[in-house]
Design a protein around this motif. Structure first.
Motif, PDB file in Angstrom:
ATOM      1  N   ALA A 216       0.832  -1.200   0.000  1.00 23.95           N
ATOM      2  CA  ALA A 216       0.000   0.000   0.000  1.00 23.95           C
ATOM      3  C   ALA A 216       0.871   1.257   0.000  1.00 23.95           C
ATOM      4  O   ALA A 216       0.600   2.224  -0.729  1.00 23.95           O
ATOM      5  N   GLU A 217       1.915   1.237   0.817  1.00 18.46           N
ATOM      6  CA  GLU A 217       2.823   2.386   0.911  1.00 18.46           C
ATOM      7  C   GLU A 217       3.494   2.655  -0.435  1.00 18.46           C
ATOM      8  O   GLU A 217       3.583   3.806  -0.884  1.00 18.46           O
ATOM      9  N   THR A 218       3.938   1.600  -1.110  1.00 16.45           N
ATOM     10  CA  THR A 218       4.625   1.747  -2.404  1.00 16.45           C
ATOM     11  C   THR A 218       3.709   2.350  -3.459  1.00 16.45           C
ATOM     12  O   THR A 218       4.098   3.275  -4.178  1.00 16.45           O
ATOM     13  N   VAL A 219       2.498   1.831  -3.540  1.00 15.79           N
ATOM     14  CA  VAL A 219       1.545   2.331  -4.532  1.00 15.79           C
ATOM     15  C   VAL A 219       1.234   3.803  -4.290  1.00 15.79           C
ATOM     16  O   VAL A 219       1.246   4.621  -5.223  1.00 15.79           O
ATOM     17  N   LEU A 220       0.973   4.170  -3.048  1.00 16.47           N
ATOM     18  CA  LEU A 220       0.622   5.551  -2.732  1.00 16.47           C
ATOM     19  C   LEU A 220       1.793   6.501  -2.982  1.00 16.47           C
ATOM     20  O   LEU A 220       1.594   7.621  -3.469  1.00 16.47           O
ATOM     21  N   GLN A 221       2.989   6.061  -2.676  1.00 22.27           N
ATOM     22  CA  GLN A 221       4.151   6.917  -2.907  1.00 22.27           C
ATOM     23  C   GLN A 221       4.400   7.121  -4.396  1.00 22.27           C
ATOM     24  O   GLN A 221       4.802   8.210  -4.830  1.00 22.27           O
ATOM     25  N   ASP A 222       4.162   6.079  -5.196  1.00 24.03           N
ATOM     26  CA  ASP A 222       4.309   6.213  -6.652  1.00 24.03           C
ATOM     27  C   ASP A 222       3.284   7.200  -7.210  1.00 24.03           C
ATOM     28  O   ASP A 222       3.607   8.046  -8.053  1.00 24.03           O
ATOM     29  N   LEU A 223       2.046   7.102  -6.739  1.00 27.30           N
ATOM     30  CA  LEU A 223       0.997   8.026  -7.187  1.00 27.30           C
ATOM     31  C   LEU A 223       1.303   9.449  -6.732  1.00 27.30           C
ATOM     32  O   LEU A 223       1.057  10.411  -7.455  1.00 27.30           O
ATOM     33  N   LEU A 224       1.838   9.560  -5.522  1.00 28.22           N
ATOM     34  CA  LEU A 224       2.194  10.876  -4.991  1.00 28.22           C
ATOM     35  C   LEU A 224       3.315  11.504  -5.818  1.00 28.22           C
ATOM     36  O   LEU A 224       3.287  12.706  -6.123  1.00 28.22           O
ATOM     37  N   ALA A 225       4.288  10.691  -6.203  1.00 33.88           N
ATOM     38  CA  ALA A 225       5.413  11.190  -7.001  1.00 33.88           C
ATOM     39  C   ALA A 225       4.955  11.694  -8.365  1.00 33.88           C
ATOM     40  O   ALA A 225       5.539  12.629  -8.926  1.00 33.88           O
ATOM     41  N   ASP A 226       3.887  11.089  -8.897  1.00 32.02           N
ATOM     42  CA  ASP A 226       3.352  11.498 -10.206  1.00 32.02           C
ATOM     43  C   ASP A 226       2.274  12.563 -10.083  1.00 32.02           C
ATOM     44  O   ASP A 226       1.625  12.917 -11.079  1.00 32.02           O
ATOM     45  N   SER A 227       2.066  13.078  -8.851  1.00 33.62           N
ATOM     46  CA  SER A 227       1.056  14.115  -8.585  1.00 33.62           C
ATOM     47  C   SER A 227      -0.368  13.661  -8.866  1.00 33.62           C
ATOM     48  O   SER A 227      -1.255  14.480  -9.105  1.00 33.62           O
ATOM     49  N   LEU A 228      -0.588  12.360  -8.850  1.00 35.54           N
ATOM     50  CA  LEU A 228      -1.934  11.833  -9.056  1.00 35.54           C
ATOM     51  C   LEU A 228      -2.731  11.821  -7.755  1.00 35.54           C
ATOM     52  O   LEU A 228      -3.957  11.675  -7.779  1.00 35.54           O
ATOM     53  N   VAL A 229      -2.041  11.946  -6.629  1.00 36.82           N
ATOM     54  CA  VAL A 229      -2.714  12.115  -5.343  1.00 36.82           C
ATOM     55  C   VAL A 229      -1.981  13.189  -4.553  1.00 36.82           C
ATOM     56  O   VAL A 229      -0.799  13.464  -4.795  1.00 36.82           O
ATOM     57  N   TRP A 230      -2.691  13.793  -3.628  1.00 35.85           N
ATOM     58  CA  TRP A 230      -2.108  14.724  -2.671  1.00 35.85           C
ATOM     59  C   TRP A 230      -2.250  14.117  -1.282  1.00 35.85           C
ATOM     60  O   TRP A 230      -3.164  13.338  -1.028  1.00 35.85           O
ATOM     61  N   VAL A 231      -1.352  14.491  -0.385  1.00 30.34           N
ATOM     62  CA  VAL A 231      -1.378  13.922   0.950  1.00 30.34           C
ATOM     63  C   VAL A 231      -1.729  14.989   1.985  1.00 30.34           C
ATOM     64  O   VAL A 231      -1.231  16.117   1.939  1.00 30.34           O
ATOM     65  N   ASP A 232      -2.619  14.625   2.887  1.00 29.48           N
ATOM     66  CA  ASP A 232      -2.982  15.479   4.019  1.00 29.48           C
ATOM     67  C   ASP A 232      -2.247  14.943   5.240  1.00 29.48           C
ATOM     68  O   ASP A 232      -2.623  13.921   5.819  1.00 29.48           O
ATOM     69  N   GLU A 233      -1.173  15.639   5.626  1.00 30.81           N
ATOM     70  CA  GLU A 233      -0.339  15.174   6.728  1.00 30.81           C
ATOM     71  C   GLU A 233      -0.860  15.638   8.079  1.00 30.81           C
ATOM     72  O   GLU A 233      -0.291  15.288   9.122  1.00 30.81           O
ATOM     73  N   GLN A 234      -1.922  16.438   8.094  1.00 28.60           N
ATOM     74  CA  GLN A 234      -2.482  16.935   9.355  1.00 28.60           C
ATOM     75  C   GLN A 234      -3.460  15.941   9.983  1.00 28.60           C
ATOM     76  O   GLN A 234      -3.803  16.067  11.158  1.00 28.60           O
ATOM     77  N   ALA A 235      -3.919  14.996   9.193  1.00 25.77           N
ATOM     78  CA  ALA A 235      -4.864  14.009   9.705  1.00 25.77           C
ATOM     79  C   ALA A 235      -4.144  13.051  10.652  1.00 25.77           C
ATOM     80  O   ALA A 235      -2.914  12.897  10.592  1.00 25.77           O
ATOM     81  N   PRO A 236      -4.889  12.371  11.561  1.00 28.78           N
ATOM     82  CA  PRO A 236      -4.266  11.407  12.485  1.00 28.78           C
ATOM     83  C   PRO A 236      -3.457  10.345  11.736  1.00 28.78           C
ATOM     84  O   PRO A 236      -2.382   9.947  12.193  1.00 28.78           O
ATOM     85  N   GLU A 237      -3.962   9.891  10.603  1.00 28.09           N
ATOM     86  CA  GLU A 237      -3.206   9.015   9.697  1.00 28.09           C
ATOM     87  C   GLU A 237      -3.178   9.704   8.339  1.00 28.09           C
ATOM     88  O   GLU A 237      -4.182  10.265   7.906  1.00 28.09           O
ATOM     89  N   PHE A 238      -2.019   9.698   7.696  1.00 30.63           N
ATOM     90  CA  PHE A 238      -1.901  10.384   6.406  1.00 30.63           C
ATOM     91  C   PHE A 238      -3.052   9.968   5.493  1.00 30.63           C
ATOM     92  O   PHE A 238      -3.308   8.781   5.280  1.00 30.63           O
TER      93      PHE A 238
END
Length: 250
Positions: A216-238
């Protein structure tokens, strides 16, 4: 004692075989000729139809889409250039330059929208979203109404340029991909989940897709690197959001 087959019988068999082959070739030639004639008749009728309904084809996007499907049904690509003719595409030959120019102008606008939003969506934008963005800009083709089908055909017209543009289906949504990179199976499943939920977390993917944390971490990081997702780091869990969902909630 069994007698051998005479030379006369062999000659007759050879002659019969040649006659069958000749008859088969004749049937095939007649079949091809018949199909060619039918296609010519269909194209002639299509030409007459386009002349009769030219106004509707120009002004009504639904009618225009149905006309394009009629063309495709008999192997005619309305947007492709006709070999050996200087008149340009099928649209231009039948309806004048207006519809033809409309699609090429629309293709340019699609490219502009995709380039302008690439930093926000990583090069993946919904067909309807693209159409809505184009609708609020300058008018195209003398004010011709743009449909999702028009957007799709405009994107397809970019293929010969090797531009990397294409239309893909993610979940139930048609999207324009403006970067050569394709989504793998895991990334597609996450994008579908984002369409439903708006955002995902690693724990959500583990619970619903039965993935290991590392996957799950790998997939999300790949999508994040391609700007296909944004991350909300203020939430209790990213929380990983699709750009369109974040724009909606902002």
């Amino acid at each position: 004692m069994r007698k051998g087959v005479g030379l006369g019988a062999l000659d007759r068999r050879q002659l019969t075989s040649q006659q069958y082959a000749s008859h088969g070739n004749t049937i095939r030639a007649e079949h091809v000729s018949s199909l060619t004639t039918q296609l010519s008749v269909f194209q002639s009728l299509l030409h007459q139809f386009s002349i009769t309904h030219a106004k509707d084809i120009r002004s009504n996007p639904t009618f225009r889409a149905e006309f394009a499907r009629m063309c495709n049904a008999i192997g005619v690509d309305p947007l492709s250039s006709s070999s050996g003719k200087k008149d340009g595409s099928f649209w231009a030959q039948m309806l004048g330059g207006s519809v033809n120019d409309f699609y090429f102008e629309l293709a340019v606008r699609v490219v502009e929208v995709c380039q302008a939003t690439r930093e926000l969506n990583g090069g993946l934008i919904g067909v309807s979203d693209c159409r809505e963005r184009i609708a609020v800009g300058r008018r195209i083709g003398g004010g011709m109404e743009v449909s999702d089908d028009d957007i799709i055909r405009a994107v397809k017209s970019l293929r010969p340029l090797g531009s990397g543009f294409g239309v893909v289906t993610i979940g139930k949504e048609l999207m324009i991909r403006s970067v050569p990179k394709e989504l793998n199976t895991d990334q597609s499943r996450v994008m579908v989940a984002l369409q439903v939920m708006g955002y995902v977390t690693i724990s959500m993917l583990r619970a619903n897709l039965d993935w290991e944390e590392a996957r799950a971490e790998t997939v999300l990081q790949d999508l994040l690197a391609d700007s296909l997702v944004w991350v909300d780091e203020q939430a209790p869990e990213f929380e990983y959001w699709s750009p369109s969902s974040m724009a909606f909630h902002s």
